[in-house]
Motif scaffolding. Sequence first.
Motif, PDB file in Angstrom:
ATOM      1  N   ARG A  24     -76.543 -56.096 -25.767  1.00 34.79           N
ATOM      2  CA  ARG A  24     -77.150 -55.156 -27.129  1.00 34.79           C
ATOM      3  C   ARG A  24     -77.390 -54.033 -26.452  1.00 34.79           C
ATOM      4  NH1 ARG A  24     -75.596 -54.284 -31.425  1.00 34.79           N
ATOM      5  NH2 ARG A  24     -77.927 -54.268 -33.277  1.00 34.79           N
ATOM      6  N   THR A  27     -75.151 -51.684 -24.965  1.00 35.46           N
ATOM      7  CA  THR A  27     -74.949 -50.860 -25.561  1.00 35.46           C
ATOM      8  C   THR A  27     -75.362 -49.802 -26.757  1.00 35.46           C
ATOM      9  OG1 THR A  27     -74.999 -52.663 -28.277  1.00 35.46           O
ATOM     10  CG2 THR A  27     -73.156 -52.935 -26.408  1.00 35.46           C
ATOM     11  N   TYR A  87     -65.704 -54.524 -27.206  1.00 38.58           N
ATOM     12  CA  TYR A  87     -66.589 -52.981 -26.705  1.00 38.58           C
ATOM     13  C   TYR A  87     -65.700 -52.342 -25.106  1.00 38.58           C
ATOM     14  CZ  TYR A  87     -71.015 -54.010 -28.990  1.00 38.58           C
ATOM     15  OH  TYR A  87     -71.814 -53.966 -29.982  1.00 38.58           O
ATOM     16  N   ARG A 122     -66.806 -50.357 -32.747  1.00 42.62           N
ATOM     17  CA  ARG A 122     -67.664 -50.573 -34.092  1.00 42.62           C
ATOM     18  C   ARG A 122     -67.697 -51.667 -35.177  1.00 42.62           C
ATOM     19  NH1 ARG A 122     -72.562 -46.010 -34.162  1.00 42.62           N
ATOM     20  NH2 ARG A 122     -73.448 -47.444 -34.706  1.00 42.62           N
ATOM     21  N   PHE A 183     -70.890 -50.051 -21.775  1.00 39.84           N
ATOM     22  CA  PHE A 183     -69.817 -50.865 -22.864  1.00 39.84           C
ATOM     23  C   PHE A 183     -69.060 -50.948 -21.304  1.00 39.84           C
ATOM     24  CE2 PHE A 183     -70.113 -46.580 -25.450  1.00 39.84           C
ATOM     25  CZ  PHE A 183     -71.036 -48.029 -27.141  1.00 39.84           C
ATOM     26  N   ALA A 186     -71.290 -54.608 -20.682  1.00 44.55           N
ATOM     27  CA  ALA A 186     -71.653 -55.654 -21.889  1.00 44.55           C
ATOM     28  C   ALA A 186     -70.640 -55.585 -22.830  1.00 44.55           C
ATOM     29  CB  ALA A 186     -71.438 -54.404 -23.038  1.00 44.55           C
ATOM     30  N   SER A 187     -69.349 -55.503 -22.371  1.00 42.50           N
ATOM     31  CA  SER A 187     -68.506 -56.525 -23.186  1.00 42.50           C
ATOM     32  C   SER A 187     -68.401 -57.762 -21.870  1.00 42.50           C
ATOM     33  CB  SER A 187     -66.688 -56.151 -22.809  1.00 42.50           C
ATOM     34  OG  SER A 187     -65.421 -56.555 -22.902  1.00 42.50           O
TER      35      SER A 187
END
Length: 410
Positions: A24, A27, A87, A122, A183, A186-187
């Motif tokens: 989080r 992102t 993401y 998103r 991103f 984060a994925s």
Amino acid sequence: MSTDAAPRWTVFRNGDFRLFGSARFLTGLAFQMQAVAVGWFVYDITRSALALGLVGLASFLPAMLSALVTGHVADTYDRRLVAALAYATLALADLGLLVAAYLGTTTLWPIYLLVVVIGTGRAFANPALQALLPTLVPRTLFGPAIAWNASLWQSASILGPATGGFLYALGPAVVFGAAAASFALASALILAIRFRPAPVTERPPVTWETLSAGLTYIRTHPVVLGAISLDLVAVLLGGATALLPIFAAEVLHVGPLGLGVLRSMPAAGAVLTAIALAYWPLQRHAGLRMLQAVGLFGLATVGFGLSTSLPLSMACLFVTGAADMISVFVRQTFVQGETPDAMRGRVSAVNSVFIGASNELGEFESGTLAALIGAVPAVVAGGLATLLVAALWGRVFPALRARDRLVPAE
């Protein structure tokens, strides 16, 4: 909700929550850097408030048009995989923006198209993540988990705009590259979460009843409906985010770095408030506090619109972030704490549309109104309208005004 200090830190002992929170944060960092870069890039090309508003519309429309589908997907498939794929898609979209910036495009339609892709990503990621969080912590830690999650997101929102403004001085392609990398990481973090949902042996048929179950739930729960709609209307009318490039360039004369600082101020207010809520959660009068916070948001928006001083403008934006955080905390606790897990994805998808409407569609409204009457009158009018909404909602939704506890005793 416990008032002991220990439960507020216990949530960090959960490895899955740490992975979730790190994703989080990344992102949030990427979205904010991306927002600064896209806004300044488009304004640099067009010098048009309407063009800035169209960026918000392009980002919001996918969430609105696909809400029923994205909620059903979040309730039917592994929420980790849904969010991770979303993401990864956002990372690819930012690589597309990198190419457009590197080539020095002056044509807007490729930028708007990539913003639509970002909005679609998103739209799938938000309900999946909102529905995933409550499954990672026990019910007694809902409040602290929501507050800490919000503080991590808002911390990224402080660093993101300033970082985006700084990197933009090196060129917009640098900002989009950094966002793409965030991103992608984060994925990977989302995929590393160890929690696995129970295998789905039989998926429900896709019918209008199953798709619209989230809408039905919200409509039949006045407190949830009042909280979500209040946030929608207030930020839709009172949000000034889309117009910050105009204020930075033409009112305050502070350039892209100043724009990054201005965008950081609401997040600074929000993160400090979120940390305070994690330590001193709202014990009583939760609904009334939400209404009061929305009124304060409107008042601070009026102050920002009238200000010609950078420190005063920063202070007003700080207050809008603090007030909005109280509203977000109350709303998210209602939505995530009271919705059955089997429906969380669909309810969260509808909630995401309301959030998107208050932000991205609010940017379109702000840009359009500013094109008609000017940026300063548009922001002041929006703040005054928000004050009126806060007073009106207390009468239209008496159950929300009378709501005492955030999470009723079971």
